[in-house]
Design an enzyme around this catalytic site. Structure first.
Site, PDB file in Angstrom:
ATOM      1  N   PRO A   1       4.922  -5.485  -0.741  1.00 11.72           N
ATOM      2  CG  PRO A   1       6.928  -4.278  -0.771  1.00 11.72           C
ATOM      3  CD  PRO A   1       6.303  -4.952  -0.333  1.00 11.72           C
ATOM      4  N   GLY A   2       4.070  -3.720  -3.910  1.00  8.95           N
ATOM      5  CA  GLY A   2       4.504  -3.490  -5.001  1.00  8.95           C
ATOM      6  C   GLY A   2       4.590  -2.220  -5.862  1.00  8.95           C
ATOM      7  NE  ARG A   3       0.117   1.797  -6.264  1.00  8.98           N
ATOM      8  CZ  ARG A   3      -0.980   1.578  -6.634  1.00  8.98           C
ATOM      9  NH1 ARG A   3      -0.862   3.052  -8.209  1.00  8.98           N
ATOM     10  NH2 ARG A   3      -2.419   1.229  -6.786  1.00  8.98           N
TER      11      ARG A   3
ATOM     12  CB  CYS B   1     -13.761   1.858 -31.292  1.00  4.05           C
ATOM     13  SG  CYS B   1     -12.900   2.047 -32.617  1.00  4.05           S
ATOM     14  CD  GLU B   2     -14.965   1.206 -24.561  1.00  3.00           C
ATOM     15  OE1 GLU B   2     -15.567   1.989 -24.077  1.00  3.00           O
ATOM     16  OE2 GLU B   2     -15.366  -0.161 -25.341  1.00  3.00           O
TER      17      GLU B   2
ATOM     18  CE1 TYR C   1      -1.865  -3.929  -8.634  1.00  3.49           C
ATOM     19  CE2 TYR C   1      -0.461  -1.758  -8.291  1.00  3.49           C
ATOM     20  CZ  TYR C   1      -0.962  -2.977  -8.188  1.00  3.49           C
ATOM     21  OH  TYR C   1      -0.560  -3.326  -6.406  1.00  3.49           O
TER      22      TYR C   1
ATOM     23  CE1 TYR D   1      -8.022   0.971  -9.791  1.00  2.12           C
ATOM     24  CE2 TYR D   1      -6.287   0.920 -11.199  1.00  2.12           C
ATOM     25  CZ  TYR D   1      -6.677   0.275  -9.778  1.00  2.12           C
ATOM     26  OH  TYR D   1      -6.147  -1.645  -9.960  1.00  2.12           O
TER      27      TYR D   1
ATOM     28  N   GLY E   1       0.858  -1.110   0.324  1.00  2.00           N
ATOM     29  CA  GLY E   1      -0.244   0.476  -0.068  1.00  2.00           C
ATOM     30  C   GLY E   1       1.159   1.201  -0.265  1.00  2.00           C
TER      31      GLY E   1
HETATM   32  C1  LIG Z   1      -2.466  -5.488  -3.841  1.00  2.00           C
HETATM   33  C2  LIG Z   1      -1.701  -6.632  -3.404  1.00  2.00           C
HETATM   34  C3  LIG Z   1      -0.837  -5.966  -2.246  1.00  2.00           C
HETATM   35  C4  LIG Z   1       0.208  -4.695  -3.124  1.00  2.00           C
HETATM   36  O1  LIG Z   1      -0.422  -3.719  -2.935  1.00  2.00           O
HETATM   37  P1  LIG Z   1       0.709  -2.083  -3.298  1.00  2.00           P
HETATM   38  O2  LIG Z   1      -1.164  -1.211  -3.156  1.00  2.00           O
HETATM   39  O3  LIG Z   1       0.796  -2.010  -5.043  1.00  2.00           O
HETATM   40  O4  LIG Z   1       1.772  -1.634  -2.571  1.00  2.00           O
HETATM   41  C5  LIG Z   1      -0.195  -6.227  -1.004  1.00  2.00           C
HETATM   42  N1  LIG Z   1      -1.021  -6.736  -0.599  1.00  2.00           N
HETATM   43  C6  LIG Z   1      -2.281  -7.749  -1.135  1.00  2.00           C
HETATM   44  C7  LIG Z   1      -2.985  -8.826  -0.266  1.00  2.00           C
HETATM   45  C8  LIG Z   1      -2.754  -6.620  -2.028  1.00  2.00           C
HETATM   46  O5  LIG Z   1      -3.857  -7.823  -2.269  1.00  2.00           O
END
Ligand SMILES: *Cc1c(COP(=O)(O)O)cnc(C)c1O
Length: 438
Positions: free
Chosen positions: A293-295, A360-361, A389, A335, A258
């Site tokens: 962490p992802g983003r 085409c949107e 994403y 989003y 997050g």
């Molecule tokens: C999507 C997700 C993440 C990663 O979220 P980010 O906002 O990209 O850091 C971590 N844990 C779970 C369970 C998720 O669904």
């Protein structure tokens, strides 16, 4: 991909050419001009900087230094195998939400013990695969899932380490409500007031070892207070579980992902303040901290490179039409997300335009009423903060083959995913399918 492609700069000090910077008026990824990448790979194309991924990983890892921890990269942000391999080399584990992501992680060299398995709707097959892979944690989101997992584990004579994903029901602000997951009534997690009971059940079930507590409260969080609130609730739950005599197997405190990044002018999550909240609390708990962490790791490590096809005026608006669209980067459409857009080279005086794709949107846009340097058909644009994403949410809508993904590391460039062909579009279809009765 050659041996050591990702590792050779691993221990080098951060270099001046790291990341997306302008040199002599031209935007570069690390040391490579984006114009040269367009020549190499064509457009549209995703371009990722390995240096940025390394730098973000190092920052977060350092912030959590005071407590035993592991960063489990959230594969759903960007599951490209070359990026996964880079993160594995840096020491990351993974957080996955499907058997497909488990497969990706394994193909990138991760072992089962590197894996945390999250997700609100795991199928019985996915649970079986998680057990067979001997994952570090299955993050369970409901009592029904817990019972199903216990059945699966018993059938194969295994004991599965489980974390309860609790909905801590905290106030979370995110840019879009689709990315909020930890408020009361959201579909995710075990409602807080049921969690103690589910923990009792977990402790009593053969085949289950209650090994952790987990939350994931939302995405693109730029305030850190929700982590403090959520963590406090997890620790309160932990005390209750201890009081019930079920806490002796607890080893992990998983605070999810997050952490936000900068898309525009918003400030990035304050890592020092984050660490001041999380590290002492985790340390006092005696549990190993897990983060997903992802983003934060990959969001600003990527741009989408696209070419201007046309300009036109309609209804008093100036349109810049690009060869990339919502099929490549869905976030603006889905989003209402903001992405910076800039010409990769010198451009004439800025005007206010809509930047739109060819799909085409009417929802196929990247920016509305945006000030953009004067560009001509043929010019190249970089759409920033597209590393998370982005490619993972792309589609073949309008029969558009998926675009290549290029990894840059210093002066070197690697094709991390090829451009799809027209043949790829129809690979699983049959114009004369065999008819049968069931
Ligand atoms: C999507 C997700 C993440 C990663 O979220 P980010 O906002 O990209 O850091 C971590 N844990 C779970 C369970 C998720 O669904």
């Amino acid at each position: 991909m050659g041996e050591g492609l990702l590792t050779s700069h691993r221990d080098a000090a951060p270099r001046a050419e790291a990341g997306f910077v302008r040199r002599d008026g031209w935007l570069h990824a690390d040391a490579v001009a984006l114009a040269d990448i367009a020549g190499f790979a064509g457009t549209p194309a995703y371009v990722y900087s390995a240096s940025v991924v390394r730098a973000q990983y190092a920052r977060l890892d350092a912030a959590l230094e005071g407590v035993p921890h592991r960063l489990h990269y959230s594969v759903k942000a960007n599951g490209n195998l070359a990026l996964l391999a880079l993160l594995r080399e840096l020491g990351a584990g993974v957080d996955i939400v499907s058997a497909g992501e488990l497969y990706r992680a394994q193909r990138a060299g991760f072992g089962g013990r590197d894996v945390v398995f999250s997700g609100v709707g795991k199928t019985v097959t996915e649970l079986e695969q998680a057990v067979a892979a001997d994952v570090k944690l299955v993050n369970v989101e409901s009592e029904a899932e817990l019972r199903l997992l216990a059945d699966v584990a018993r059938r194969v004579g295994r004991v599965v380490p489980v974390a309860l994903r609790v909905n801590p029901e905290v106030e979370v602000e995110t840019a879009h409500h689709y990315t909020r997951t930890g408020a009361r009534g959201d579909k995710f997690g075990i409602p807080y007031d049921e969690a103690r009971e589910v923990a009792r059940l977990a402790s009593s079930l053969e085949g289950i070892r209650l090994a952790g507590l987990d939350m994931h409260i939302g995405s693109q969080l730029t305030r850190i207070e929700p982590y403090a609130d959520g963590l406090a609730r997890l620790l309160e739950l932990r005390a209750n579980i201890d009081a019930d005599g079920g806490g002796e197997g607890l080893r992990y405190l998983d605070i999810g992902g997050g952490l936000g990044v900068t898309y525009d002018a918003e400030s990035e999550a304050d890592l020092d303040a984050f660490a001041r909240i999380v590290v002492p609390a985790a340390k006092a708990s005696g549990l190993e901290l897990v983060m997903e962490p992802g983003r934060f790791l990959v969001g600003n490590a990527g741009v989408l490179l696209t070419r201007v096809l046309y300009r036109k005026r309609s209804g008093g608006k100036d349109y810049v039409i690009t060869d990339a669209g919502m099929t490549e980067l869905l976030r603006p459409s889905h989003y209402n997300a903001f992405h910076r857009i800039e010409p990769i080279g010198p451009a004439g005086e800025a005007g206010v335009v809509d930047v739109v794709g060819p799909v085409c949107e009417s929802g196929d846009f990247f920016a509305r009423d945006r000030s953009l340097g004067d560009v001509e058909p043929g010019d190249l644009l970089a759409i920033s903060s597209a590393g998370a994403y982005g490619a993972v949410m792309s589609s073949q809508y309008n029969a558009r083959p998926r675009v290549p993904e290029i990894l840059v590391d210093g002066e070197r460039v690697a094709l991390a995913r090829e451009r799809e062909s027209f043949e790829d579009l129809v690979r699983h279809e049959n114009a004369t399918p065999e008819w049968r009765t069931l």
